[in-house]
Design a protein around this motif. Sequence first.
Motif, PDB file in Angstrom:
ATOM      1  N   TYR A  16       0.442  -0.898  -0.015  1.00 31.43           N
ATOM      2  CA  TYR A  16      -0.562   0.200  -0.080  1.00 31.43           C
ATOM      3  C   TYR A  16       0.938   0.866  -0.156  1.00 31.43           C
ATOM      4  CZ  TYR A  16      -4.004  -2.796   1.501  1.00 31.43           C
ATOM      5  OH  TYR A  16      -4.595  -3.673   1.154  1.00 31.43           O
ATOM      6  N   ALA A  17       2.105   1.305   0.984  1.00 28.96           N
ATOM      7  CA  ALA A  17       3.080   2.297   0.569  1.00 28.96           C
ATOM      8  C   ALA A  17       3.476   2.659  -0.506  1.00 28.96           C
ATOM      9  CB  ALA A  17       4.148   1.983   1.668  1.00 28.96           C
ATOM     10  N   GLY A  22       2.867   7.877  -4.366  1.00 31.19           N
ATOM     11  CA  GLY A  22       3.026   7.854  -5.962  1.00 31.19           C
ATOM     12  C   GLY A  22       1.830   9.462  -5.684  1.00 31.19           C
ATOM     13  N   LEU A  23       0.801   9.091  -5.119  1.00 29.60           N
ATOM     14  CA  LEU A  23      -0.380   9.628  -4.771  1.00 29.60           C
ATOM     15  C   LEU A  23      -0.120  11.080  -3.660  1.00 29.60           C
ATOM     16  CD1 LEU A  23      -3.176  10.242  -5.628  1.00 29.60           C
ATOM     17  CD2 LEU A  23      -3.713   8.252  -3.898  1.00 29.60           C
ATOM     18  N   ILE A 226      -5.315   6.370   3.090  1.00 32.01           N
ATOM     19  CA  ILE A 226      -4.367   6.411   3.562  1.00 32.01           C
ATOM     20  C   ILE A 226      -3.562   7.902   3.157  1.00 32.01           C
ATOM     21  CG2 ILE A 226      -1.702   5.526   2.780  1.00 32.01           C
ATOM     22  CD1 ILE A 226      -3.258   2.968   2.314  1.00 32.01           C
ATOM     23  N   ILE A 227      -3.548   9.062   2.644  1.00 33.19           N
ATOM     24  CA  ILE A 227      -3.616   9.681   2.290  1.00 33.19           C
ATOM     25  C   ILE A 227      -3.839  10.809   3.237  1.00 33.19           C
ATOM     26  CG2 ILE A 227      -1.909   9.562   0.779  1.00 33.19           C
ATOM     27  CD1 ILE A 227      -3.973  11.406  -1.711  1.00 33.19           C
ATOM     28  N   VAL A 228      -5.139  10.165   3.595  1.00 35.98           N
ATOM     29  CA  VAL A 228      -5.995  11.342   4.110  1.00 35.98           C
ATOM     30  C   VAL A 228      -5.194  10.993   5.321  1.00 35.98           C
ATOM     31  CG1 VAL A 228      -8.638  12.621   5.295  1.00 35.98           C
ATOM     32  CG2 VAL A 228      -7.967  11.774   2.970  1.00 35.98           C
ATOM     33  N   LEU A 229      -5.679   9.894   6.198  1.00 40.19           N
ATOM     34  CA  LEU A 229      -4.879   9.407   7.326  1.00 40.19           C
ATOM     35  C   LEU A 229      -3.679  10.369   7.620  1.00 40.19           C
ATOM     36  CD1 LEU A 229      -6.280   7.582   9.876  1.00 40.19           C
ATOM     37  CD2 LEU A 229      -4.691   5.620   8.688  1.00 40.19           C
ATOM     38  N   GLY A 230      -2.563   9.671   7.250  1.00 39.20           N
ATOM     39  CA  GLY A 230      -1.292  10.030   6.867  1.00 39.20           C
ATOM     40  C   GLY A 230      -1.509  11.990   7.176  1.00 39.20           C
ATOM     41  N   GLY A 231      -1.709  12.298   6.346  1.00 37.42           N
ATOM     42  CA  GLY A 231      -1.841  13.993   6.503  1.00 37.42           C
ATOM     43  C   GLY A 231      -1.555  14.488   5.001  1.00 37.42           C
ATOM     44  N   LEU A 232      -2.383  15.047   4.693  1.00 31.96           N
ATOM     45  CA  LEU A 232      -2.168  15.211   2.719  1.00 31.96           C
ATOM     46  C   LEU A 232      -1.363  15.936   2.070  1.00 31.96           C
ATOM     47  CD1 LEU A 232      -6.122  16.339   2.720  1.00 31.96           C
ATOM     48  CD2 LEU A 232      -5.247  14.230   1.546  1.00 31.96           C
ATOM     49  N   GLY A 233      -0.220  14.815   1.324  1.00 28.31           N
ATOM     50  CA  GLY A 233       0.920  15.545   1.625  1.00 28.31           C
ATOM     51  C   GLY A 233       2.057  15.018   2.545  1.00 28.31           C
ATOM     52  N   ASN A 234       1.700  14.574   3.328  1.00 21.68           N
ATOM     53  CA  ASN A 234       3.765  14.258   4.325  1.00 21.68           C
ATOM     54  C   ASN A 234       3.695  13.183   3.634  1.00 21.68           C
ATOM     55  OD1 ASN A 234       4.871  13.072   6.599  1.00 21.68           O
ATOM     56  ND2 ASN A 234       3.277  14.086   7.778  1.00 21.68           N
ATOM     57  N   VAL A 235       4.887  12.763   3.019  1.00 21.45           N
ATOM     58  CA  VAL A 235       4.894  10.676   3.061  1.00 21.45           C
ATOM     59  C   VAL A 235       5.456  10.414   4.211  1.00 21.45           C
ATOM     60  CG1 VAL A 235       6.823   9.727   1.980  1.00 21.45           C
ATOM     61  CG2 VAL A 235       6.486  11.661   0.681  1.00 21.45           C
ATOM     62  N   ALA A 236       6.317  10.827   5.369  1.00 23.77           N
ATOM     63  CA  ALA A 236       6.135   9.521   6.086  1.00 23.77           C
ATOM     64  C   ALA A 236       5.075   9.346   7.537  1.00 23.77           C
ATOM     65  CB  ALA A 236       6.698  10.954   7.154  1.00 23.77           C
ATOM     66  N   THR A 238       1.777   9.019   5.230  1.00 23.07           N
ATOM     67  CA  THR A 238       1.696   7.852   4.420  1.00 23.07           C
ATOM     68  C   THR A 238       2.530   6.855   4.648  1.00 23.07           C
ATOM     69  OG1 THR A 238       1.142   9.534   2.804  1.00 23.07           O
ATOM     70  CG2 THR A 238       1.259   7.543   1.759  1.00 23.07           C
ATOM     71  N   LEU A 239       3.405   6.169   4.982  1.00 22.54           N
ATOM     72  CA  LEU A 239       3.899   5.464   5.230  1.00 22.54           C
ATOM     73  C   LEU A 239       3.702   4.573   6.267  1.00 22.54           C
ATOM     74  CD1 LEU A 239       8.020   6.465   4.111  1.00 22.54           C
ATOM     75  CD2 LEU A 239       6.067   5.107   2.598  1.00 22.54           C
ATOM     76  N   ILE A 240       3.810   5.393   7.722  1.00 26.70           N
ATOM     77  CA  ILE A 240       3.313   4.632   8.688  1.00 26.70           C
ATOM     78  C   ILE A 240       1.456   4.689   8.564  1.00 26.70           C
ATOM     79  CG2 ILE A 240       2.552   5.824  11.529  1.00 26.70           C
ATOM     80  CD1 ILE A 240       4.976   7.627  11.037  1.00 26.70           C
ATOM     81  N   ALA A 241       0.945   5.391   7.975  1.00 29.10           N
ATOM     82  CA  ALA A 241      -0.881   4.955   7.528  1.00 29.10           C
ATOM     83  C   ALA A 241      -1.273   3.706   6.737  1.00 29.10           C
ATOM     84  CB  ALA A 241      -1.774   5.756   6.900  1.00 29.10           C
ATOM     85  N   SER A 242       0.157   3.401   5.690  1.00 27.65           N
ATOM     86  CA  SER A 242       0.124   2.904   5.049  1.00 27.65           C
ATOM     87  C   SER A 242       0.145   1.370   5.456  1.00 27.65           C
ATOM     88  CB  SER A 242       1.453   2.354   3.842  1.00 27.65           C
ATOM     89  OG  SER A 242       0.717   3.286   3.312  1.00 27.65           O
TER      90      SER A 242
END
Length: 257
Positions: A16-17, A22-23, A226-236, A238-242
Amino acid sequence: MHLELLIQGLIYGSMYAVIAVGLTLVYGLLRILHVAHAGLFALGAYLGLLITNATGSLVLGMLSSAALVGVGGMLIYRLCYQPILNRPPHVALIASIGLFIAMEEIFRLIFGPYGLTFTHAPLQAIVQFAGITLRQVDLAIVAGSLTLLGGLAWLAHKTRIGVAWRATVDDPQMAKSFGISVLKVRYLNFFIGSALAAVGGIYVSLLSNLVEPTMGAVPSYKALAIIVLGGLGNVAGTLIASLVLGVVEAFGTIYVG
């Protein structure tokens, strides 16, 4: 049992990450919810499967698919997004949704409504690890994801390209005033993000040995969550949320159903 579920969750989380990062890259740079990313995910799966079946080489199939889909992502930016960047954000979102639906129908027309499979599915051998039964593809997904994400981190933080990239995300106008080509950075962003989507599509096709026109639908919903849960635009984030989503899914299939 719990350890096995945890490992399975981390495997899916790493997959998922690759898809969601990429998104996140596209949103972080342009503030666009790039729904058509799911179409590129499916395109990558189709190309990877067809090239692998034709050549017998999964590595060649994956590299070729990532490169071709990366170029496809650049074309989407040039033809679909660039002309409407000055419009309200919902215009780009609607265009992206329409493009994704069109891509699904194009796949149905070109490849047929039914799924395609690998002639000889790669990496299906069983591996015993600490009393846990895994397939080679499970280990390959984790290793490949770590390599790709590690390479992306190195590019972003240790190279001049990465400095230009991060500067453009933080303040496009300031970056332009320092001589950074914002257009080139955006093209690079779409190439990398789209190539990651292609790799994610190949991962899913290897796990299920199936590629079909609508396969991008469910991953697109998950990636958006995932990108909403991880904070929109936040790569780190996104990884944790994935990883969190992967683990929750693994345990949920047993304890929730």
